[in-house]
Design an enzyme around this catalytic site. Structure first.
Site, short mmCIF file in Angstrom:
data_model
loop_
_atom_site.label_atom_id
_atom_site.label_comp_id
_atom_site.label_asym_id
_atom_site.label_seq_id
_atom_site.Cartn_x
_atom_site.Cartn_y
_atom_site.Cartn_z
CB SER A 31 -0.96 -0.03 1.19
OG SER A 31 -1.91 0.99 1.10
CG ASP A 86 -2.82 4.07 -1.41
OD1 ASP A 86 -3.64 3.93 -2.33
OD2 ASP A 86 -2.75 3.30 -0.44
#
Length: 567
Positions: free
Chosen positions: A148, A305
């Site tokens: 992530s 992200d």
């Protein structure tokens, strides 16, 4: 300086590790440990501990050993997953653009096939696309190789069940137990067993995701007079991640203009050359997007992200650009969906959800709309399950760390569909002569100013588990009677079995007057997180004064909390 037990574990690892780079790394570390105490300690840490499933699966820096992310760990984890599933299980496997993510995904697929299962490779895609594909393809489980928004040196292994939701206890413990029981897979994996196969479904998975999310979100609402709504000028950055292509496809399907993409951050790149920490919450990360937006006179800035499950939104102000907090955007998106539902006259019972560390403003908005608001532990594996066993459907869920679910078509946070809804909302508000900030002001006038902030304490990797846990243990043993002059009215310890939520290492301090402080170790990084929220009613129409009072109190409380947890 290296025990025989650790030395034996190292030798076994070297015999099984398929990666020549981590083998060399480990051999060098072992040789150095003979006369280097620091190297010996590092070797011990790597082999006396094993990765465990945290808030978002397995996650750690790349490197050799069972407490790091590497090919051997990925193979072992996948073999363990297959051991918990029925024979011939089908797994969706996706990955981001981080270092070794593609290699890890191929290794996982090979293990599935060798166990007689069917591996469906979606390739390099946003995490929400892979989560959607698990249900869409009626798979038994899903794996996404991603860390992530973590630093570039990290990678991870996110595991989904057949419902397309990240696993929770006791499933995580069952997989960990299988990892310990089966040991390391051989360096040379066997060929696919009878019935085992690997198949690529990436383009189809993206098409299916875009098609369903476009149907759920619908087109732009016309202006109040029925005229067409003028589009906004939008700037977008995927932060060297994998979101741009799918986001632009969804925008096109919705009839929305493609955003201007920040060229220097458009291509997927696991080295993240323009940022040191690819998290859109971090200071400075959106500077290049702001520069392009200023140049183009843009109305909105969007940022995902690297795996595109989170979303940041910024709006222009007189002084430049203002990034909305996760709590602010969560309130705006929830309000948008609830108002749409009311306008459509929908009667189906729905619920919204937030994590315990997210703003209580959502609870007030939900109460005003007459719908249930469910509180969960941190992590979307809990938010996605918020309506399970309840009569309502989950309309919306969010966590303050920029994670939003704007449709239950994806049972995880989804920064791409959230981006589309944010643009739709901003466009419709502009057509009404309003804006995101003005709509937020309306919510504050109606429900009170809810100011939120965070204090984050980072720990060295060697103290990743012990440091944050020790801080919460000190607070648990000796809780403060007051914080910044405000008496502590109640201490809530979430580590016990009492209460509606599963036990977790977290403490909440509810202050007299309604403010609160929550302290918890991060489930994905070596740090302690402290969440502060102040609530201030608006007297008359003096919103500015209410906001000032809330922010001043927030700052004082945040400053007073830091020494409490550092000892």
């Amino acid at each position: 300086m290296v025990t025989q037990q650790v030395r034996a574990a190292v030798q076994a690892w070297l015999a099984s590790d398929p990666d020549p780079h981590t083998r060399i790394e480990l051999e060098t570390l072992l040789a150095s440990a003979a006369g280097d105490a620091e190297a010996a300690d590092e070797l011990r840490r790597r082999f006396e501990e094993r990765l465990q499933f945290g808030t978002a699966g397995l996650r750690a820096p790349l490197g050799a050993g069972p407490s790091r992310m590497n090919r051997a760990v990925v193979r072992q984890a996948t073999a363990a997953v297959m051991a918990t599933l029925p024979a011939g299980a089908r797994l969706v496997i996706g990955h981001d653009a981080r270092r070794n993510s593609d290699v890890f995904a191929i290794d996982a697929a090979a293990v599935v096939a060798a166990a007689g299962g069917e591996a469906l490779l979606v390739g390099q895609v946003p995490t929400p696309v892979a989560a959607h594909a698990v249900v869409d393809r009626a798979a038994d489980a899903g794996v996404v190789i991603t860390a992530s928004h973590n630093p570039p040196a990290d990678n991870g292994y996110k595991l989904y069940d057949a419902g397309g939701v990240q696993i929770v206890p006791p499933t995580d413990a069952e997989v960990e137990a299988q990892m310990a029981a089966i040991g390391l897979p051989p360096r040379d994996l066997p060929p696919p067993a009878r019935g085992g196969s690997v198949r690529s479904i990436g383009p189809q998975a993206i098409d299916r995701y875009v098609e369903e999310l476009a149907a759920r979100l619908g087109g732009l609402r016309p202006a109040g007079d029925g005229s067409a709504v003028a589009p906004l000028e939008v700037v977008y950055t995927p932060l060297h991640g994998v979101g741009a292509g799918v986001l632009c496809e969804l925008f096109e399907r919705l009839g929305m203009p493609a955003p201007a993409v920040v060229a220097s951050q458009a291509a997927p790149d696991g080295d993240f050359p323009t940022v040191t920490f690819p998290n859109p919450e971090e200071p400075g990360v959106l500077d290049e997007a702001f520069a392009l937006a200023t140049q183009r006179g843009a109305d909105l800035v969007l940022a995902n992200d690297p795996d595109a499950d989170r979303l940041a939104v910024a709006v222009p102000t007189a002084g430049g650009w203002r990034r909305l907090t996760g709590d602010e955007l969560g309130a705006l998106l929830a309000d948008c969906l609830l108002r749409r539902r009311a306008a459509a006259g929908a009667a189906e019972p729905v619920a919204v959800a937030r994590t315990v560390v997210s703003s209580r403003l959502l609870r007030a908005i939900a109460a005003g709309a007459g719908v249930a608001c469910v509180e969960t532990l941190t992590g979307f594996k809990w938010i996605a399950r918020a309506a399970d066993g309840r009569p309502e459907r989950l309309l919306f869920g969010y966590e303050e760390a920029l994670g939003y679910a704007v449709s239950d078509a994806v049972r995880d946070k989804d920064g791409i569909s959230a981006a589309a809804l944010a643009v739709q909302l901003a466009t419709e508000l502009q057509a009404e002569g309003s804006s995101l900030l003005e709509r937020l002001a309306d919510l504050h006038r109606r429900h009170g100013v809810h100011a939120t902030g965070q204090v984050t304490l980072r720990f060295p990797l060697a103290e990743a588990a012990a440091g944050p846990a020790a801080a919460t243990s000190r607070l648990r043993a000796d809780p403060p009677a007051e914080i910044a002059g405000h008496p502590v009215a109640e201490v809530v310890d979430y580590s016990g079995p009492a209460g509606p939520l599963p036990p977790t290492d977290m403490l909440a301090f509810r202050l007299a007057g309604g403010d609160r402080v929550i302290v918890r170790p991060s489930g994905t990084e070596p740090k302690l997180k402290i969440y502060v929220e102040t609530v201030q009613g608006v007297s008359g129409d003096d919103l500015a004064a209410a906001r000032r009072h809330a922010q001043e109190r927030l700052g004082r409380i945040a400053e007073a909390v830091r020494p409490l947890v550092t000892g």
